[in-house]
Design a protein around this motif. Structure first.
Motif, short mmCIF file in Angstrom:
data_model
loop_
_atom_site.label_atom_id
_atom_site.label_comp_id
_atom_site.label_asym_id
_atom_site.label_seq_id
_atom_site.Cartn_x
_atom_site.Cartn_y
_atom_site.Cartn_z
N PRO A 23 18.50 19.57 -42.50
CA PRO A 23 19.47 19.08 -44.04
C PRO A 23 19.11 17.63 -44.58
CG PRO A 23 20.37 20.39 -42.11
CD PRO A 23 19.92 20.16 -41.99
N LEU A 24 19.09 17.41 -42.97
CA LEU A 24 19.04 15.47 -43.72
C LEU A 24 18.02 15.00 -45.05
CD1 LEU A 24 20.38 12.61 -43.47
CD2 LEU A 24 19.21 12.44 -42.01
N LEU A 25 16.03 15.18 -43.96
CA LEU A 25 15.43 15.45 -44.97
C LEU A 25 15.22 15.67 -45.92
CD1 LEU A 25 12.63 16.38 -41.99
CD2 LEU A 25 12.99 14.44 -42.47
N ILE A 26 16.23 17.47 -46.06
CA ILE A 26 15.84 17.76 -46.80
C ILE A 26 17.29 17.26 -48.43
CG2 ILE A 26 16.75 20.17 -48.94
CD1 ILE A 26 15.91 21.42 -46.20
N MET A 27 18.46 16.40 -47.68
CA MET A 27 18.96 16.04 -49.06
C MET A 27 17.79 14.59 -49.25
SD MET A 27 22.37 16.59 -46.89
CE MET A 27 23.79 15.83 -47.92
N VAL A 28 17.61 14.22 -47.85
CA VAL A 28 16.82 12.65 -48.60
C VAL A 28 15.10 12.48 -49.96
CG1 VAL A 28 15.25 10.76 -47.17
CG2 VAL A 28 17.82 11.48 -46.13
N PHE A 29 14.79 14.02 -49.51
CA PHE A 29 13.68 13.98 -50.32
C PHE A 29 14.47 14.15 -51.86
CE2 PHE A 29 11.28 16.90 -52.96
CZ PHE A 29 9.77 17.03 -52.99
N CYS A 30 15.43 15.36 -51.61
CA CYS A 30 16.12 15.62 -52.97
C CYS A 30 16.63 14.98 -53.50
CB CYS A 30 16.89 17.17 -52.76
SG CYS A 30 16.03 18.45 -52.15
#
Length: 399
Positions: A252-259
Motif C-alpha cells: 500500500p505504501l508504494l501504491i500511495m507514494v506513486f499515485c
C-alpha cells in the motif's frame, strides 16, 4: 535441541521454553524464562487507557461515516464505496480490540474459539483496511491524473467487485492466523509450580495433572501461534509477519507514494487555489500513514530477523516494549481514517452537519411533526441533488 513447535527454546514471539523432549535422567540446569516486567507495566497503561480512547474515537468516527453513507449520502462513486468499506473494516477492528485486550489481561478466559476468532478478525481487517487505502489512492490517481478515461474506469460495479476481491484476499491471507493461533498453557508455566515431591518440572497435561493438585496459583493461558513440528514453526513464524509487512504495509505504501506523487504533480500544474489546498491534504494522508505504520513494521521486521537467535532478557523486554508502543500507534490510524478520507471533504461535512441537526431536533420532543417532516423532506431533496459521480473527478481532495 530447540523445539519451536510450542514456543520452545528461546522464542521472542511468545517467550516460552520447553523441556519436553529432553532426557530427565541427567543433570541439567533449568533456566527460568525471562520476566517481562517493563512490557507488562506498559500494557497495564496502554490497555485500559490509551486503547480505550482509540476504541471510543474509532467507534464514533467510523459509525458516523457508515450512518452518513447509509441514510444521507448514498455511495455514488468508487471513492464512496471504498470509504464505506474502510469504515466497516475499522469499525470491526475497534469492536474486537476491547475483547482482545480483556482476554490478554485475563489469560484468554473466553476460550480457544475466541482466540482464533479475535486474532482472525484483527488479521482480516488489517489486510482489508490497508488494501482499501491503496484502492482509494489508485481511484484518486485515475480521477485526477487520468481524468479523460476516468468515466470509463470508475464505476460502482467495478468498485464493488474490487471490494469483494479485497475482502476475499484478506480472508485468504488470514488463514494461517486462523489455523495456527491457539489457546494453550505455555510449557514454561510449570516452572512456577514445581514441588519437592516431584523433583522435576513437567509440562502440564492430563498425565501430569496430579502435579498441580496443590497449586494455588492460576494457570496462565496464552493465545499464540502453535505448531505440530519444528519445520512448520520455522516457516509460519517467518511467513506470517513477512506477509503482514509486505501486503499490509509496503505494498500500500508504494501504491500511495506513486499515485499521490502523480496527483500532486497534476494539481500543481492546475494553478488553482483549491487544488493547492488539496496538495496539503494529500501530503497529510501520506504523512499520517507513514507515521502510524512505519514504526511498528520496522519493529516487526527487526523481531522477525532476530527471532531464532538467543537474546538477553533485557533486550527481549525492550523489544516487546517497542512493539507494544508502536502497535498502539498503528491502532491510532483507525481513528484518523474518517477525518483524513471522509470528514475533510466539503460535501461529507455538510451531510455530517445534517446528522447533528437531525439528532438535535429528535431530542426536542416539543418539535412540531409538520416542521420535522419539512426538515426531512429538505434533507431528502438535498441528498438527491448531491451527485458525486461526475463531479468527484476534480474534487477528490477539495477542502
Amino acid at each position: 535441541m530447540y523445539n519451536l513447535s510450542e514456543g520452545a527454546g528461546v522464542n521472542t514471539t511468545n517467550n516460552t521454553f520447553s523441556i519436553e523432549d529432553y532426557d530427565y535422567t541427567g543433570d541439567y540446569d533449568v533456566t527460568e524464562p525471562c520476566t517481562f516486567n517493563n512490557t507488562e507495566n506498559m500494557e497495564l497503561v496502554l490497555g485500559p487507557y490509551i486503547h480505550s480512547i482509540i476504541c471510543i474515537l474509532g467507534l464514533v468516527g467510523n459509525s458516523l461515516v457508515i450512518v452518513t453513507y447509509a441514510f444521507y449520502k448514498r455511495a455514488k462513486s468508487m471513492t464512496d464505496v471504498y470509504l464505506l468499506n474502510v469504515a466497516i473494516a475499522d469499525l470491526l477492528f475497534v469492536v474486537a480490540l476491547p475483547l482482545i485486550i480483556y482476554n490478554e489481561q485475563s489469560h484468554w478466559d473466553m476460550g480457544a474459539a475466541a482466540c482464533k476468532l479475535l486474532r482472525g478478525v484483527y488479521s482480516v481487517n488489517l489486510y482489508s483496511g490497508m488494501l482499501l487505502l491503496a484502492c482509494i489512492s489508485t481511484d484518486r490517481y485515475i480521477a485526477i491524473v487520468q481524468a479523460r478515461r476516468s468515466f470509463r474506469l470508475r464505476s460502482l460495479l467495478y468498485s464493488r467487485i474490487i471490494c469483494a476481491i479485497v475482502w476475499i484476499c484478506a480472508l485468504l491471507l488470514s488463514i494461517p492466523t486462523l489455523y495456527y493461533y491457539d489457546r494453550y498453557l505455555p510449557s514454561h508455566s510449570p516452572a512456577d509450580y514445581e514441588g519437592e515431591e516431584y523433583g522435576i518440572i513437567r509440562p502440564y497435561s492430563e498425565e501430569t495433572e496430579p502435579m498441580y493438585k496443590n497449586v494455588t496459583k492460576t494457570l496462565e493461558y496464552v493465545c499464540e501461534l502453535r505448531f505440530a513440528d519444528n519445520t512448520t514453526a520455522w516457516m509460519v513464524k517467518v511467513l506470517v509477519p513477512s506477509t503482514q509487512m509486505a501486503v499490509g504495509f509496503f505494498l500500500p505504501l508504494l501504491i500511495m507514494v506513486f499515485c499521490y506523487t502523480s496527483v500532486i504533480v497534476t494539481l500543481l500544474r492546475a494553478r488553482n487555489f483549491q487544488r493547492h489546498k488539496a496538495v496539503r491534504v494529500v501530503l497529510a494522508v501520506v504523512a499520517v500513514f507513514i507515521a502510524c505504520h512505519m514504526p511498528y513494521n520496522l519493529t516487526l521486521f527487526y523481531e522477525t530477523v532476530i527471532m531464532f537467535f538467543e537474546q538477553a532478557c533485557g533486550s527481549a523486554d525492550d523489544l516487546q516494549v517497542a512493539k507494544t508502543v508502536t502497535k498502539t500507534l498503528a491502532y491510532l490510524h483507525c481513528c484518523l481514517n474518517p477525518v483524513l478520507y471522509a470528514f475533510i471533504g466539503v460535501k461529507f461535512r455538510n451531510h455530517f452537519r445534517k446528522i447533528v441537526q437531525d439528532l438535535w431536533c429528535l431530542g426536542k420532543r416539543y418539535i412540531a411533526p409538520r416542521r420535522f417532516s419539512r426538515v426531512t423532506s429538505e434533507i431528502y431533496v438535498s441528498t438527491r441533488r448531491s451527485v458525486d459521480g461526475s463531479s468527484d473527478n476534480g474534487s477528490s481532495f477539495t477542502m
